[in-house]
Every structure is written in structure tokens, then in C-alpha cells.
Design an enzyme around this catalytic site. Structure first.
Site, mmCIF file in Angstrom:
data_model
loop_
_atom_site.group_PDB
_atom_site.id
_atom_site.type_symbol
_atom_site.label_atom_id
_atom_site.label_comp_id
_atom_site.label_asym_id
_atom_site.label_seq_id
_atom_site.Cartn_x
_atom_site.Cartn_y
_atom_site.Cartn_z
ATOM 1 N N GLU A 179 110.928 31.960 36.681
ATOM 2 C CA GLU A 179 110.080 31.250 35.285
ATOM 3 C C GLU A 179 109.954 29.640 35.094
ATOM 4 O OE1 GLU A 179 109.224 33.428 31.756
ATOM 5 O OE2 GLU A 179 108.375 35.043 33.046
ATOM 6 N N TYR B 16 109.889 43.344 29.755
ATOM 7 C CA TYR B 16 110.135 44.475 29.453
ATOM 8 C C TYR B 16 111.801 45.117 30.220
ATOM 9 C CZ TYR B 16 104.786 44.975 29.016
ATOM 10 O OH TYR B 16 103.712 44.788 28.562
ATOM 11 N N GLY B 17 111.828 44.122 31.229
ATOM 12 C CA GLY B 17 113.100 44.836 32.007
ATOM 13 C C GLY B 17 114.638 44.660 31.007
ATOM 14 N N ASP C 69 101.233 43.434 34.247
ATOM 15 C CA ASP C 69 102.451 42.949 34.329
ATOM 16 C C ASP C 69 102.950 42.376 32.831
ATOM 17 O OD1 ASP C 69 105.266 41.976 35.629
ATOM 18 O OD2 ASP C 69 104.138 39.972 35.173
ATOM 19 N N SER C 70 104.262 42.810 32.491
ATOM 20 C CA SER C 70 104.893 42.267 31.453
ATOM 21 C C SER C 70 104.535 40.511 31.066
ATOM 22 C CB SER C 70 106.492 42.259 32.051
ATOM 23 O OG SER C 70 107.251 41.465 32.916
ATOM 24 N N CYS D 12 104.434 45.219 37.768
ATOM 25 C CA CYS D 12 106.079 45.124 37.141
ATOM 26 C C CYS D 12 106.601 46.010 37.996
ATOM 27 C CB CYS D 12 105.689 44.951 35.557
ATOM 28 S SG CYS D 12 107.331 45.395 35.062
ATOM 29 N N ASN D 13 108.209 46.539 38.482
ATOM 30 C CA ASN D 13 108.377 47.072 38.927
ATOM 31 C C ASN D 13 109.044 47.475 37.395
ATOM 32 O OD1 ASN D 13 110.090 47.092 41.797
ATOM 33 N ND2 ASN D 13 108.525 45.303 41.116
ATOM 34 N N THR D 14 109.736 47.682 36.933
ATOM 35 C CA THR D 14 109.854 48.224 35.273
ATOM 36 C C THR D 14 109.073 49.083 34.863
ATOM 37 O OG1 THR D 14 111.180 45.730 34.790
ATOM 38 C CG2 THR D 14 110.980 47.575 33.006
ATOM 39 N N THR E 188 108.905 42.189 40.132
ATOM 40 C CA THR E 188 107.624 40.968 40.795
ATOM 41 C C THR E 188 107.601 39.015 40.758
ATOM 42 O OG1 THR E 188 106.773 41.188 38.791
ATOM 43 C CG2 THR E 188 105.893 42.776 40.448
ATOM 44 N N HIS E 189 108.607 38.825 39.523
ATOM 45 C CA HIS E 189 109.227 37.611 39.938
ATOM 46 C C HIS E 189 109.844 37.209 41.415
ATOM 47 C CE1 HIS E 189 108.616 37.923 35.854
ATOM 48 N NE2 HIS E 189 108.707 36.023 35.840
HETATM 49 N N1 DGL Z 1 108.268 42.451 36.149
HETATM 50 C C1 DGL Z 1 109.293 42.832 36.109
HETATM 51 C C2 DGL Z 1 109.605 43.519 36.712
HETATM 52 O O1 DGL Z 1 108.679 43.308 38.322
HETATM 53 C C3 DGL Z 1 110.448 41.449 35.236
HETATM 54 C C4 DGL Z 1 110.111 40.678 34.187
HETATM 55 C C5 DGL Z 1 109.867 41.049 32.777
HETATM 56 O O2 DGL Z 1 111.395 41.976 32.862
HETATM 57 O O3 DGL Z 1 109.576 41.416 32.415
HETATM 58 O O4 DGL Z 1 110.488 44.210 36.523
#
Ligand code: DGL
Length: 271
Positions: free
Chosen positions: A153, A43-44, A11-12, A74-76, A186-187
Site C-alpha cells: 500500500e 480484514y486479515g 475486496d477489503s 480477497c483471500n481472507t 491480493t496485495h
Molecule cells: N485483500 C486481503 C487478502 O487478500 C488483504 C488485506 C486485508 O487484510 O484486508 O487477504
């Protein structure tokens, strides 16, 4: 076949720990290597090409640990990097978008589904494309909720500011009478109860970690990669930076203590 190699998750940052938690609940005997790119989160808000480049580096690190499958927690990253990763690596690669979409379609009865995520995930229309490719009759309403990541966070799971921001972002989805809402980041499971309280009990929330864990289980079964050990698996945690509050927040996301977190150099792939 009894494959004891670990499953790699990246994940990011720490959000993917909500996925790691669901994975160890669903597959308790599997070993897990987690990598969080905490030095370069978020990453978003980054461009697709940067997210793809980072995702390849993150996967290279996991490959150096001889993993048998990769979960892009990570969805992004899932929304842009999966095709590229599948081109580069010859092991199962499981992302968040397809699994969350399938579960949302299963749960929705009125075929009105909301999706919330980072700006990148929402502007890529990752979920609406996936959901409509499975069922074109579903109405999908997507909304970026960028402030949810810092709230999660901070561990502000019951703070009045969180209630206000949830209302600000989700009021319009509530008025659209969706019956299912995908937590497409995922947050967001960290804010599950505030979001559920605001949306009301008639709206089913989809935790992309639960959805992904189900798919990982099927995938490793179908590819003969199951670990048949009767002992609990071991998890190792790696990050690219260790910020001061990291351990406390990471443990909130994972739902249990993390005894050891190692810092890794992504250029050299060494700890
Ligand atoms: N983990 C990222 C997601 O699921 C969210 C945090 C990010 O922006 O990196 O999209």
C-alpha cells in the site's frame, strides 16, 4: 445468451484491484463493478465472524447494482465467507482459494507448495485444506506475511526495507525447497518481482488474480452469462472511504488510471 450485466468484485480495500486488472485482461468485453471496503480494511487481522458479516454487506452492495456473478477478490474473505455467501445468493460466487490451489497443483512438479497470506488466511489453513483435498500427496507450507500489505500500500515495490522483510519472511520457505509459491493475498502481486528475485527463477509464483480470472471465464461460459459485445467493457469503482493517497495507490494496483471513484454508504447501500 448475451448477458450485459456487470460482474461484481469486492475486496477489503484496494488489493482486489490486482484481480480486477486480470479479469479485464481475460474478459475485456465484460462490465465490472468493483467495491473496496477501504473504511474497514484490513480484514486479515479480524475474526472470522466479522469478516463474514462484512462480506455479506459488501455483496449486498454489489447485488444492488444487479451484478450477474460475484468475485470475492480477497483471500481472507474467500477463506471464511464463501459457504455463507453461496447460501444467501443465487448467482455464481467465485473465490480465490480454489482457483489458486488448482493452478498451484498444475504448476508444481516436486509437489512441495508454499502459500503466503494474511494471518487470517494462514491460520484458517484455507489453502492447505483445499490443496490436500485435491491432492493429498502434496506437501503444503504456509506462512503469514502481515507486513507485505502495508509495504504494497506504500507502493514500496523496490525499497530496501521490502527486500529485507521478504528475506525475513521467506527464508524458511526457500530452505524447504518448494517449487511453487501461491501469493495468497491480493496485495502481494504488487511485490511480485522482489519475491521472485528472492525465491529464484526455479520457483513459480501463483498470482491468485490470474488463477481466478481463468475460473471466472469458465464459470460464466458454463452458466451462459457471457457478454458477447465486441466493445470493451466499462468498469465502475466504489469504496467505503477515500483516503488521501487512495487514487495513486489504486492506480498502481489496477495498472491504469481510474477516472472516477465513488464513495458508498454501506448501511444504506447508497452513493
Ligand atoms: N485483500 C486481503 C487478502 O487478500 C488483504 C488485506 C486485508 O487484510 O484486508 O487477504
Amino acid at each position: 445468451m448475451n448477458d450485459k450485466k456487470p460482474i461484481g468484485i469486492f475486496d477489503s480495500g484496494i488489493g482486489g484491484l490486482t484481480v480486477a486488472k486480470r479479469l479485464s485482461q481475460t474478459l475485456p468485453n465484460e462490465n465490472i463493478i468493483y467495491f473496496g471496503d477501504t473504511a474497514r480494511v484490513p480484514y486479515g487481522s479480524k475474526s472470522n465472524s466479522t469478516v463474514i458479516e462484512y462480506s455479506i454487506q459488501d455483496t449486498n452492495f454489489l447485488m444492488s447494482k444487479d451484478v450477474k456473478a460475484i468475485v470475492v477478490a480477497c483471500n481472507t474473505a474467500s477463506s471464511v465467507a464463501i459457504p455463507e455467501l453461496k447460501k444467501h445468493y443465487d448467482i455464481p460466487i467465485i473465490g480465490m482459494i480454489e482457483s489458486g490451489s488448482v493452478m498451484a497443483i498444475e504448476k508444481s512438479t516436486n509437489k512441495r507448495i508454499g502459500v503466503i497470506g494474511t494471518r487470517a488466511t494462514i491460520s484458517n489453513k484455507a489453502y492447505s485444506r483445499e490443496i490436500n483435498s485435491i491432492d493429498p500427496t502434496v506437501e503444503v507450507y504456509e506462512k503469514a506475511c502481515p507486513l507485505f500489505v502495508p509495504l504494497a500500500e506504500e507502493g514500496w515495490t523496490d525499497h530496501k526495507a521490502t527486500y529485507e522483510i521478504v528475506e525475513e519472511y521467506l527464508q524458511e520457505l526457500k530452505e524447504l525447497e518448494i517449487d511453487t509459491l501461491v501469493l495468497g493475498c491480493t496485495h502481494y502481486p504488487i511485490l511480485f518481482s522482489v519475491i521472485q528475485e528472492f525465491m529464484g527463477e526455479n520457483v513459480t509464483l501463483i498470482d491468485s488474480g490470474i488463477a481466478a480470472a481463468r475460473v471466472v471465464k469458465e464459470e460464466i461460459k458454463n452458466t451462459d452469462l457471457e457478454n458477447e459485445s465486441d466493445k470493451n467493457g466499462v468498469s465502475e469503482f466504489y469504496v467505503s472511504d477515500i483516503p488521501t493517497t487512495f487514487k495513486k495507490i489504486a492506480e498502481l494496483f489496477l495498472g491504469k488510471p481510474i477516472p472516477d471513484i465513488k464513495k458508498v454508504n454501506l448501511e444504506t447501500l447508497t452513493v
